[in-house]
Scaffold this motif. Structure first.
Motif, PDB file in Angstrom:
ATOM      1  N   UNK A  90     -10.039 -34.586 -46.812  1.00 56.02           N
ATOM      2  CA  UNK A  90     -11.050 -33.703 -46.265  1.00 56.02           C
ATOM      3  C   UNK A  90     -10.458 -32.334 -45.973  1.00 56.02           C
ATOM      4  N   UNK A  91     -11.342 -31.344 -45.850  1.00 55.68           N
ATOM      5  CA  UNK A  91     -10.878 -29.976 -45.578  1.00 55.68           C
ATOM      6  C   UNK A  91     -11.733 -29.270 -44.525  1.00 55.68           C
ATOM      7  N   UNK A  92     -12.684 -29.982 -43.927  1.00 56.89           N
ATOM      8  CA  UNK A  92     -13.607 -29.361 -42.988  1.00 56.89           C
ATOM      9  C   UNK A  92     -13.027 -29.334 -41.576  1.00 56.89           C
ATOM     10  N   UNK A  93     -13.693 -28.577 -40.699  1.00 59.48           N
ATOM     11  CA  UNK A  93     -13.346 -28.555 -39.282  1.00 59.48           C
ATOM     12  C   UNK A  93     -14.040 -29.721 -38.592  1.00 59.48           C
ATOM     13  N   UNK A  94     -13.734 -29.929 -37.338  1.00 63.93           N
ATOM     14  CA  UNK A  94     -14.388 -30.987 -36.588  1.00 63.93           C
ATOM     15  C   UNK A  94     -15.861 -30.654 -36.367  1.00 63.93           C
ATOM     16  N   UNK A  95     -16.704 -31.648 -36.473  1.00 66.94           N
ATOM     17  CA  UNK A  95     -18.133 -31.440 -36.274  1.00 66.94           C
ATOM     18  C   UNK A  95     -18.415 -30.849 -34.891  1.00 66.94           C
ATOM     19  N   UNK A  96     -19.149 -29.743 -34.873  1.00 63.41           N
ATOM     20  CA  UNK A  96     -19.545 -29.137 -33.610  1.00 63.41           C
ATOM     21  C   UNK A  96     -18.516 -28.222 -32.973  1.00 63.41           C
ATOM     22  N   UNK A 112     -12.232 -21.216 -41.986  1.00 64.98           N
ATOM     23  CA  UNK A 112     -11.304 -22.323 -41.745  1.00 64.98           C
ATOM     24  C   UNK A 112     -11.235 -23.251 -42.955  1.00 64.98           C
ATOM     25  N   UNK A 113     -12.378 -23.564 -43.558  1.00 68.50           N
ATOM     26  CA  UNK A 113     -12.367 -24.435 -44.724  1.00 68.50           C
ATOM     27  C   UNK A 113     -11.626 -23.783 -45.884  1.00 68.50           C
ATOM     28  N   UNK A 114     -11.830 -22.482 -46.076  1.00 70.27           N
ATOM     29  CA  UNK A 114     -11.106 -21.782 -47.137  1.00 70.27           C
ATOM     30  C   UNK A 114      -9.597 -21.832 -46.897  1.00 70.27           C
ATOM     31  N   UNK A 115      -9.196 -21.666 -45.644  1.00 74.72           N
ATOM     32  CA  UNK A 115      -7.769 -21.734 -45.309  1.00 74.72           C
ATOM     33  C   UNK A 115      -7.203 -23.109 -45.609  1.00 74.72           C
ATOM     34  N   UNK A 116      -7.923 -24.158 -45.231  1.00 73.65           N
ATOM     35  CA  UNK A 116      -7.444 -25.523 -45.481  1.00 73.65           C
ATOM     36  C   UNK A 116      -7.331 -25.785 -46.973  1.00 73.65           C
ATOM     37  N   UNK A 117      -8.332 -25.362 -47.750  1.00 77.11           N
ATOM     38  CA  UNK A 117      -8.283 -25.584 -49.194  1.00 77.11           C
ATOM     39  C   UNK A 117      -7.139 -24.800 -49.835  1.00 77.11           C
ATOM     40  N   UNK A 118      -6.897 -23.600 -49.363  1.00 76.69           N
ATOM     41  CA  UNK A 118      -5.788 -22.813 -49.908  1.00 76.69           C
ATOM     42  C   UNK A 118      -4.458 -23.530 -49.650  1.00 76.69           C
ATOM     43  N   UNK A 119      -4.292 -24.063 -48.459  1.00 74.96           N
ATOM     44  CA  UNK A 119      -3.064 -24.794 -48.150  1.00 74.96           C
ATOM     45  C   UNK A 119      -2.925 -26.025 -49.036  1.00 74.96           C
ATOM     46  N   UNK A 120      -4.007 -26.753 -49.213  1.00 74.06           N
ATOM     47  CA  UNK A 120      -3.961 -27.965 -50.024  1.00 74.06           C
ATOM     48  C   UNK A 120      -3.705 -27.633 -51.500  1.00 74.06           C
ATOM     49  N   UNK A 121      -4.332 -26.568 -51.980  1.00 74.79           N
ATOM     50  CA  UNK A 121      -4.116 -26.173 -53.371  1.00 74.79           C
ATOM     51  C   UNK A 121      -2.670 -25.728 -53.584  1.00 74.79           C
ATOM     52  N   UNK A 122      -2.111 -25.001 -52.632  1.00 72.60           N
ATOM     53  CA  UNK A 122      -0.728 -24.527 -52.746  1.00 72.60           C
ATOM     54  C   UNK A 122       0.270 -25.679 -52.783  1.00 72.60           C
ATOM     55  N   UNK A 123      -0.110 -26.831 -52.192  1.00 70.16           N
ATOM     56  CA  UNK A 123       0.788 -27.987 -52.151  1.00 70.16           C
ATOM     57  C   UNK A 123       0.676 -28.861 -53.398  1.00 70.16           C
ATOM     58  N   UNK A 124      -0.219 -28.521 -54.327  1.00 69.66           N
ATOM     59  CA  UNK A 124      -0.393 -29.354 -55.517  1.00 69.66           C
ATOM     60  C   UNK A 124       0.781 -29.238 -56.476  1.00 69.66           C
ATOM     61  N   UNK A 125       1.013 -30.272 -57.284  1.00 73.48           N
ATOM     62  CA  UNK A 125       1.928 -30.110 -58.415  1.00 73.48           C
ATOM     63  C   UNK A 125       1.434 -28.979 -59.314  1.00 73.48           C
ATOM     64  N   UNK A 126       2.350 -28.376 -60.041  1.00 69.95           N
ATOM     65  CA  UNK A 126       2.026 -27.170 -60.803  1.00 69.95           C
ATOM     66  C   UNK A 126       0.891 -27.360 -61.801  1.00 69.95           C
ATOM     67  N   UNK A 127       0.740 -28.562 -62.345  1.00 69.63           N
ATOM     68  CA  UNK A 127      -0.268 -28.785 -63.373  1.00 69.63           C
ATOM     69  C   UNK A 127      -1.481 -29.554 -62.863  1.00 69.63           C
ATOM     70  N   UNK A 128      -1.588 -29.751 -61.554  1.00 69.71           N
ATOM     71  CA  UNK A 128      -2.675 -30.562 -61.002  1.00 69.71           C
ATOM     72  C   UNK A 128      -3.968 -29.753 -60.912  1.00 69.71           C
ATOM     73  N   UNK A 129      -5.065 -30.468 -60.965  1.00 69.14           N
ATOM     74  CA  UNK A 129      -6.392 -29.862 -60.802  1.00 69.14           C
ATOM     75  C   UNK A 129      -7.019 -30.370 -59.508  1.00 69.14           C
ATOM     76  N   UNK A 130      -7.716 -29.482 -58.797  1.00 77.25           N
ATOM     77  CA  UNK A 130      -8.423 -29.874 -57.589  1.00 77.25           C
ATOM     78  C   UNK A 130      -9.921 -29.764 -57.823  1.00 77.25           C
TER      79      UNK A 130
END
Length: 271
Positions: free
Chosen positions: A143-149, A160-178
């Motif tokens: 998941x990448x969302x904030x806490x409900x409410x 916040x969601x964009x920040x979480x996704x950027x962090x998760x994408x940066x941690x991917x293997x070089x050839x991985x797709x999200x």
């Protein structure tokens, strides 16, 4: 920062088990893959709470993960769900494991606060990813969302969601797709021109355009989806004639691609 936990599924298992709840996938996955090409961050903007969209995402995950390709699925769930997701992905997928996955407050929201993200169809999608991983596919889910409410406003949440996704994408293997499943407003590449005041925030995907982003709006020719206006409930879609996918390349485009699924129907909502 969260860790991607290996997970997995044979998507065909999901398709067979859900055959009574929704029609088999059409060629929408083929259309998306053909137009998205080599883009590694594919954002799918959905109507929440349908039976068909989780099947489509399972189909895409299965296809993209063939031939040892790495795929990570990001869902619009709070990041606090990731520990439970990780436990489930290591489980046998049995009834006890699925019940344990639903013990958090996120899954307990009901009545007019139910925005459609909590459904047995989404649980089937999560299980589909677990099954693919069990077969040796290089897939993961988080998941990448904030806490409900907890968000003060929509802009705070989108940022916040964009920040979480950027962090998760940066941690991917070089050839991985999200693959990112999100509400269609969060998938916008740009703030809509002339939008009302409540839609003047910078959408989540607009904050990720420096990444290899491809934004897809999942629409439908007919049917129903779950929507929250004064209250949350089923809403009929305007019926349309069959149409080909619409590609957009304008600098201020809302989406890179719009596809029309044959039909949408309200899924099996939890509680």
């Amino acid at each position: 920062m969260k860790r991607w936990m290996p997970s997995a599924v044979l998507a065909m298992t999901l398709l067979c088990s859900a055959a009574m709840a929704a029609p088999a996938p059409d060629d929408t996955a083929t259309q998306i893959m053909a137009h998205a090409g080599d883009h590694r961050l594919v954002v799918l903007g959905e109507y929440h709470g349908t039976a068909e969209t989780p099947l489509l995402v399972a189909d895409l995950t299965e296809r993209y993960s063939r031939d040892n390709a790495a795929v990570r699925l990001a869902l619009e769930l709070p990041m606090s769900e990731n520990a439970a997701l990780a436990r489930y992905l290591r489980s046998d997928g049995g009834a006890d494991a699925r019940d344990a996955l639903r013990t958090s407050p996120f899954w307990a929201v009901k009545d007019d606060q139910h925005d459609g993200r909590r459904s047995r169809d989404m649980l089937d999608l999560i299980d589909a990813v677990r099954a693919l991983r069990a077969q040796g596919r290089d897939v993961g889910i988080a998941g990448y969302d904030v806490e409900t409410g907890t968000s003060k406003d929509n802009q705070t949440r989108d940022t916040a969601m964009a920040t979480h996704l950027r962090q998760q994408f940066s941690a991917l293997p070089a050839d991985a797709r999200m693959l990112v499943l999100t509400g269609n407003a969060h998938a916008l590449r740009a703030r809509p021109q002339g939008a009302p005041a409540e839609m003047q925030q910078q959408p989540m995907s607009a904050q990720l355009r420096d990444l290899p982003l491809y934004s897809v709006r999942l629409d439908a020719l007919r049917g129903e989806a779950w929507a929250c206006l004064d209250r949350c409930g089923p809403r009929s879609l305007v019926e349309q004639p069959a149409r080909a996918p619409r590609v957009d390349t304008h600098p201020r485009r809302s989406y890179d691609l719009v596809v029309w699924m044959p039909q949408l129907s309200v899924g099996r909502l939890v509680d």
